[in-house]
Design an enzyme around this catalytic site. Structure first.
Site: not given
Length: 539
Positions: A156-157, A291, A288-289, A176, A261, A266, A236-237
């Site tokens: 989705r992202i 969201a 980590h911005l 993918d 990010d 963290e 993402a992660r």
């Protein structure tokens, strides 16, 4: 008022959530608040809670769940679930929901922000000018126009990023393994192997879930294969890009820069590779911005509030993470209540315990993900035969505890209807039972269309009686008279038989329930082999 309030399900807010979240819950709940980081206070508040809403600070683990005997749902107003013990919740029959799509736009836009920041060196130029310097020549950048962006993970992202960067007239390629070429073509994206993508990308952005397979998937080998003018981005992660390898690659000028990010730990530990990355001049970092927008926070809270309403109402929750199925196609959704009712009919007709169950889906539904219908069948089967509340979470556990093997069987053959769903089970006495149903007409009327080999077509109501007897003249008059004398109105009836004088199946729709005494009287009067009352509990 106090009695009404006490009767309302208790929804516990363990962290501060927006007014819109509370508004989305509506007036039907007793909404309470507690500081979820205060464990004793949390445990005390959970004693009465039917649902608890958290963000990231509150830990809902096995210990917390042990203090929550009434808890039905844990809702995380966000995407990650690191602070919720999903396995312990599932064992306890507690649904876990999150807001998986709440941050997708924010994350996609942050990705584009990182790419633009790297291309035009915006953060470094800002820092220089803020320090009183004017060094235009030191911050020459590159255009995105006609450059190649490689997207690792076209979910989705990733798809949103692709759409936004296509507007910059970039060439968009992706890796993918779970995306078809047709889907990529719809998105205007060319699929490549990972090796091809890292070699061709001017900007590489990764949007994969973090698993043992994806951790470090952009490592030393991939970084060495990239252009020295290329940039990598990860919102993402943490850990999807090997931080040690990235640090070495940047120092060796194997790539031009990075936008990060997220980090494997963290905040990054002092002296770690991640901490060293944050100090490099060609790295753009944010804490980590992904969201962290007003809109994403609002969407997350409102989304899980709606899920809580569904969960406490006994409805299917598409965003439940410990329930198979996920997002339900609109074509499949009307079949859910039908299958739950078929499950109730099956359970009422079963003369002995169920040992195995096949949920058969025939017809056009074969083209869709119908895994949710298996859950609906189990919920229906157990709704009226176990003491605990049956949900989409604990129904599979109830089947497992009872040694019931469950299968989902699909094919495209449905001769009389567009779709037919059959619950076919083996019972412990060696017999088999099958009930079938469908949806008909523009109003999608729920109909019972078969019991075992007997074909019928009857709308599913609230009160039914099913009779199996030897076909002979006068039987309908006998039970019609008995029901009439008792003031029981027969609203509908279907009779099916295999041959004259053979076994006949009669299914009655009644306006009211029948007493056990009357059922016994009718059974004796017509010599019924089977006579069962079916009371459909509204879903």
């Amino acid at each position: 008022m106090s009695n009404q309030s006490a009767a309302k399900p208790v929804v516990l807010l363990a962290e501060v959530l927006s007014p819109a979240t509370i508004e989305a819950l509506g007036p039907d709940f007793d909404v309470r608040s507690v500081d979820g980081t205060d464990r004793p206070a949390l445990f005390a508040a959970l004693a009465d809670a039917d649902a608890v809403l958290v963000r990231s600070a509150t830990k809902i683990d096995a210990e917390a769940l042990s203090h929550a005997p009434r808890l039905k749902v844990v809702a995380r107003a966000g995407v990650g679930l690191d602070n919720v013990d999903i396995k312990a919740a599932t064992t306890a029959g507690v649904m876990v929901v999150n807001a998986p799509t709440s941050n997708i736009v924010s994350a996609a836009e942050l990705t584009v922000g990182h790419i633009l920041s790297l291309a035009r060196r915006i953060p470094a130029a800002h820092a220089s000018l803020s320090a009183g310097e004017w060094k235009r020549s030191s911050f020459t950048g590159v255009e995105l126009f006609e450059k190649t962006v490689g997207i690792v993970g076209l979910g989705r992202i990733g798809a949103l990023v692709a759409a936004r960067l296509a507007a910059f007239d970039m060439r968009v390629v992706a890796y993918d393994p779970y995306v078809t070429s047709a889907r990529a073509q719809q998105l205007g994206v060319q699929l490549l192997s990972l090796d091809e993508l890292v070699a061709e990308a001017d900007f590489l952005t990764i949007h994969m879930p973090k698993t043992p397979e994806t951790t470090g998937m952009i490592g030393a080998e991939q970084l060495k294969a990239m252009k020295p003018t290329a940039y990598v981005v990860n919102v993402a992660r943490g850990g999807l890009i090997d931080e040690e390898a990235l640090l070495e690659g940047l120092k060796a000028n194997e790539i031009a820069g990075a936008g990060l990010d997220v980090f494997s730990a963290e905040p990054p530990a002092e002296g770690s590779a991640a901490a060293q990355l944050t100090a490099l001049p060609n790295v753009v970092v944010t804490p980590h911005l992904g969201a962290s927008t007003d809109e994403a926070q609002e969407k997350a809270g409102v989304s899980v509030a709606r899920s809580v309403r569904l969960a406490l109402g006994g409805d299917l929750v598409p965003d439940a993470v410990n329930v198979a199925g996920g997002v339900i196609d609109p074509y499949v959704r009307p079949g859910i209540p039908l299958v739950e009712k078929l499950g109730q009919i099956f359970a009422a007709l079963a003369g002995s315990p169920l040992t195995s169950l096949d949920v058969e889906v025939h017809g056009e539904l074969n083209d869709y993900d119908v895994s949710v219908l298996k859950l609906a069948a189990l919920k229906g089967v157990f709704t009226n035969i176990v003491s605990e509340t049956v949900s989409y979470v604990n129904a599979p556990l109830l089947a497992e505890q009872r040694g019931v093997a469950v299968r989902l069987v699909q094919d495209e053959v449905s001769e009389e209807y567009r779709n037919v769903i059959t619950l076919r089970g083996a019972l412990s006495d060696g017999t088999q039972l099958a009930v079938s149903g469908t949806l008909t007409g523009p109003k999608q009327i729920e109909k019972l269309v078969a019991i075992n080999e007997h074909a019928v077509e009857l709308p599913i109501g609230t009160h039914h009686v099913v009779m199996l007897y030897t076909d002979r003249p006068g039987i309908v008059a006998v039970y019609g008279q008995r029901f009439g004398e008792a003031g029981i109105n027969i609203a509908g009836m279907q009779i099916s038989r295999e041959a004259e004088g053979g076994q006949a199946l009669s299914v009655l729709t009644l306006d009211s329930p029948v007493s056990d005494e009357l059922l016994d009287e009718v059974r004796d009067a017509i010599g019924a082999d089977v006579l069962r009352q079916i009371e459909i509990t509204e879903i």
